[in-house]
Design a protein around this motif. Structure first.
Motif, PDB file in Angstrom:
ATOM      1  N   MET A 365      -9.292   1.809  -1.108  1.00  0.00           N
ATOM      2  CA  MET A 365      -7.961   0.424  -0.565  1.00  0.00           C
ATOM      3  C   MET A 365      -6.590  -0.245  -0.700  1.00  0.00           C
ATOM      4  O   MET A 365      -6.084  -0.021   0.087  1.00  0.00           O
ATOM      5  CB  MET A 365      -9.037  -0.743  -1.067  1.00  0.00           C
ATOM      6  CG  MET A 365     -10.009  -0.604  -0.746  1.00  0.00           C
ATOM      7  SD  MET A 365     -10.451  -0.915   1.244  1.00  0.00           S
ATOM      8  CE  MET A 365     -12.536  -1.547   0.908  1.00  0.00           C
ATOM      9  N   PRO A 366      -6.306   0.292  -2.001  1.00  0.00           N
ATOM     10  CA  PRO A 366      -4.902   0.000  -2.224  1.00  0.00           C
ATOM     11  C   PRO A 366      -4.280   1.711  -1.668  1.00  0.00           C
ATOM     12  O   PRO A 366      -3.040   1.274  -0.459  1.00  0.00           O
ATOM     13  CB  PRO A 366      -4.213   0.623  -3.528  1.00  0.00           C
ATOM     14  CG  PRO A 366      -5.935   1.031  -4.159  1.00  0.00           C
ATOM     15  CD  PRO A 366      -7.577   0.340  -3.090  1.00  0.00           C
ATOM     16  N   ILE A 367      -4.843   3.410  -1.335  1.00  0.00           N
ATOM     17  CA  ILE A 367      -3.935   3.919  -0.665  1.00  0.00           C
ATOM     18  C   ILE A 367      -4.238   3.313   0.294  1.00  0.00           C
ATOM     19  O   ILE A 367      -2.798   4.197   1.249  1.00  0.00           O
ATOM     20  CB  ILE A 367      -4.685   4.994  -0.884  1.00  0.00           C
ATOM     21  CG1 ILE A 367      -5.093   6.137  -2.493  1.00  0.00           C
ATOM     22  CG2 ILE A 367      -4.718   6.569  -0.447  1.00  0.00           C
ATOM     23  CD1 ILE A 367      -5.437   6.870  -2.834  1.00  0.00           C
ATOM     24  N   MET A 368      -5.786   3.156   1.246  1.00  0.00           N
ATOM     25  CA  MET A 368      -4.836   2.735   2.705  1.00  0.00           C
ATOM     26  C   MET A 368      -4.473   1.281   3.093  1.00  0.00           C
ATOM     27  O   MET A 368      -2.787   2.413   3.958  1.00  0.00           O
ATOM     28  CB  MET A 368      -6.290   2.443   3.185  1.00  0.00           C
ATOM     29  CG  MET A 368      -7.743   3.438   3.296  1.00  0.00           C
ATOM     30  SD  MET A 368      -9.171   2.793   4.497  1.00  0.00           S
ATOM     31  CE  MET A 368      -9.991   2.022   3.388  1.00  0.00           C
ATOM     32  N   PHE A 371      -0.227   3.342   3.098  1.00  0.00           N
ATOM     33  CA  PHE A 371      -0.201   4.095   4.168  1.00  0.00           C
ATOM     34  C   PHE A 371       0.656   3.231   5.363  1.00  0.00           C
ATOM     35  O   PHE A 371       1.194   3.808   5.922  1.00  0.00           O
ATOM     36  CB  PHE A 371      -1.750   4.691   4.637  1.00  0.00           C
ATOM     37  CG  PHE A 371      -1.719   6.168   4.242  1.00  0.00           C
ATOM     38  CD1 PHE A 371      -0.613   7.382   4.080  1.00  0.00           C
ATOM     39  CD2 PHE A 371      -2.991   7.193   3.082  1.00  0.00           C
ATOM     40  CE1 PHE A 371      -0.916   8.677   3.541  1.00  0.00           C
ATOM     41  CE2 PHE A 371      -2.694   7.734   2.743  1.00  0.00           C
ATOM     42  CZ  PHE A 371      -1.952   8.960   2.971  1.00  0.00           C
ATOM     43  N   LEU A 372      -0.599   2.599   5.383  1.00  0.00           N
ATOM     44  CA  LEU A 372      -0.046   1.107   6.583  1.00  0.00           C
ATOM     45  C   LEU A 372       1.571   0.561   6.464  1.00  0.00           C
ATOM     46  O   LEU A 372       2.206   0.221   7.030  1.00  0.00           O
ATOM     47  CB  LEU A 372      -1.053  -0.390   6.531  1.00  0.00           C
ATOM     48  CG  LEU A 372      -2.252   0.307   7.333  1.00  0.00           C
ATOM     49  CD1 LEU A 372      -3.197  -1.059   6.805  1.00  0.00           C
ATOM     50  CD2 LEU A 372      -2.030   0.703   8.170  1.00  0.00           C
ATOM     51  N   VAL A 373       1.962   1.056   5.199  1.00  0.00           N
ATOM     52  CA  VAL A 373       3.705   0.211   4.254  1.00  0.00           C
ATOM     53  C   VAL A 373       3.812   1.397   5.572  1.00  0.00           C
ATOM     54  O   VAL A 373       5.365   1.303   5.935  1.00  0.00           O
ATOM     55  CB  VAL A 373       3.250   0.434   3.613  1.00  0.00           C
ATOM     56  CG1 VAL A 373       5.277  -0.108   2.599  1.00  0.00           C
ATOM     57  CG2 VAL A 373       2.323  -1.100   2.510  1.00  0.00           C
ATOM     58  N   GLY A 374       3.368   2.404   5.008  1.00  0.00           N
ATOM     59  CA  GLY A 374       4.595   3.263   5.496  1.00  0.00           C
ATOM     60  C   GLY A 374       4.620   3.898   6.915  1.00  0.00           C
ATOM     61  O   GLY A 374       5.954   4.098   7.680  1.00  0.00           O
TER      62      GLY A 374
END
Length: 521
Positions: A365-368, A371-374
């Motif tokens: 969940m935090p990884i996803m 990625f959205l911030v990126g």
């Protein structure tokens, strides 16, 4: 919870360790073995760990603090020096390196970036396995000595070939360090303690970006020296790395069962902590079948590809952030200075996210989210043109720089901890972590060619490709999350529920396929 009956088809052939995979997990477990496991789940917990009193837990906390006091500062300083020595090429470019050594060629500058990554990628798995085969403190410090010598010698480069050789030595040395230090931390810390501590030493990468900008800005103010500014930069950042490598050689503790840093009581507590999570292997050497398991496990490659998506953004940031910020209308010196705030913010963001990830034992969940911030950051750099831009548009692009730096660094500790926690034995873990670089750094080579000067200051190609791969990383992570949840539920049904904390799980022989093993989603 009542036990469930396991029906095994007697026609199925017996499975050998070499043939195990998720598909054969049902075949691996006999009816009798599974029943025995279920009946002993509650009473086969590690007796030493179960008997820990309140006083013992205070002793455990004191031990963890003692480990943090020595191990984490050395890890942070190593990562700081590694990232300074790896990433200072982007700063040196603006100080005359490209013009005086590379003939002003964008292609030769890209090759200099690429040489590092080639050696770093090819040697990452062997470099990490060295930490399993020998004392990790020794192999890590030797790697630091190699890269610091190469980084310092860059100051003496007079032609492209000399610079390429120096970059090769930086790559070789960092291959012995990059994932080996994360693997080393698994010798000392439990799974729920790992991401925050990996985040702490990865945060040195953000610090390196901030310090690198400040150091470069300071070097840019040296105007009366006969030595070119870029040579001074390499010397200032390379020599301290060599001194640090010598300190690490003598001070970084070995494995818990032989470390002189611990007394006998502390050693017992350290090993008991690791045994409670089936992490306490004491053997030195490489399990060849665990190597095969890691190389033939599709999950190793799936997570590594997600790591590669992250590394494309990180490689772009490391090599070209000063150039991107200069495109906002700043001078070379001002661009160096304005790289500092994005790195500082990414440091705080990383530590917040990794702490939450450890607390709730959630990785995907935090990884996803990161990625959205990126995606947001690179989309701003793609969609908002710096040519004839208003003040608001320039601020939006600068905010995008904050996002891409935060996304580049924050997912490093999250994905490393995810990969480490979902492998069973130490050798499998070493190979899987090494593969993060071998596969995961491949796109960093592409990053070296995404931002040629002729395409500035918009850099449409570089920004658009990064948007695409940040999105790909998001969907790969989502798929792995769904797989791990589904597989854990299947094993719960198969085995009659989850094992009690401290239950002995045979990860040494069966790796992540062992009865009782569960993945961290």
């Amino acid at each position: 919870m009542s036990k469930k009956t396991v029906i095994v088809d007697p026609a199925l052939p017996p499975s050998s360790r070499e043939e195990k995979s998720e598909v054969l997990h049902r075949e691996m477990v006999s009816e009798e073995g599974l029943k025995e496991f279920q009946s002993n789940t509650t009473d086969q917990t590690s007796s030493a760990y179960a008997e820990l009193t309140a006083e013992n837990r205070k002793a455990e906390r004191r031990l963890v603090r003692k480990l943090d006091v020595l191990i984490l500062p050395l890890a942070v300083l190593l990562y700081l020096s590694a990232y300074l020595d790896r990433g200072n090429l982007g700063n040196a470019k603006l100080q005359g390196l490209q013009a005086s050594v590379l003939g002003g060629s964008d292609l030769k500058y890209s090759i200099a970036l690429m040489v590092f990554f080639i050696f770093y990628i090819v040697l990452s798995v062997p470099g990490t396995l060295l930490a399993k085969a020998f004392n990790p403190s020794t192999t890590i410090s030797l790697g630091a000595i190699l890269w610091s010598i190469g980084a310092t010698c860059q100051a003496g480069a007079t032609n492209p070939a000399g610079l390429y050789v120096c970059r090769a030595f930086v790559g070789i040395g960092e291959a012995m360090f990059g994932q080996a230090i994360a693997f080393y931390l698994t010798y000392w810390y439990k799974k729920e303690e790992l991401a925050k501590r990996v985040g702490l030493f990865i945060s040195a990468g953000s610090l390196a970006g901030a310090f690198g900008g400040l150091i470069s800005f300071g070097v840019s103010s040296i105007t009366n020296s006969k030595i070119p500014q870029w040579r001074i930069l390499f010397l200032i950042e390379g020599i301290p790395s060599f001194i640090l490598a010598i300190v690490v050689f003598f001070c970084l503790p070995d494995r818990p069962h032989v470390s002189k840093y611990l007394n006998e009581d502390e050693r017992v507590i350290a090993l008991t902590r690791l045994n409670s999570e089936n992490l306490g292997e004491s053997s030195v050497g490489i399990d060849k079948k665990a190597v095969i398991r890691a190389f033939t496990d599709w999950k190793t490659y799936a997570v590594s590809i997600a790591y590669s998506c992250m590394n494309l953004g990180l490689g772009s940031v490391s090599a070209y952030l000063p150039t991107i910020i200069k495109g906002l209308g700043y001078t070379n010196a001002e661009a160096q200075l304005y790289t500092v705030p994005p790195y500082a913010v990414s440091l705080v963001f990383m530590l917040m996210v990794t702490t939450i990830s450890d607390r709730y034992q959630q990785r995907a969940m935090p990884i996803m989210m990161v990625f959205l911030v990126g995606v947001v950051g690179w989309s701003l750099l793609l969609g908002v043109s710096p040519v004839g831009a208003t003040e608001g548009a320039l601020r939006a692009r600068y905010f995008g720089c904050f996002c891409v730096v935060a996304a580049g660094y924050t997912n490093i500790p999250l994905i490393i901890s995810w990969q480490a926690g979902n492998t069973g034995a130490q050798t499998q873990r070493a190979v899987s972590l090494g593969m993060l670089n071998t596969v995961g750094q491949s796109l960093a080579i592409l990053a070296a060619f995404l931002f040629p000067s002729l395409e500035g200051p918009k850099f449409i190609k570089g920004a658009s490709i990064n948007v695409a791969f940040q999105g790909l990383g998001f969907f790969i992570t989502l798929g792995m999350y769904m797989y791990y949840k589904t597989e854990n539920n299947r094993r719960d049904r198969r085995e009659g529920g989850r094992p009690a904390p401290g239950t002995k799980i045979d990860v040494v022989n069966d790796y992540d396929l062992a009865v009782g093993f569960r993945y961290t989603p």
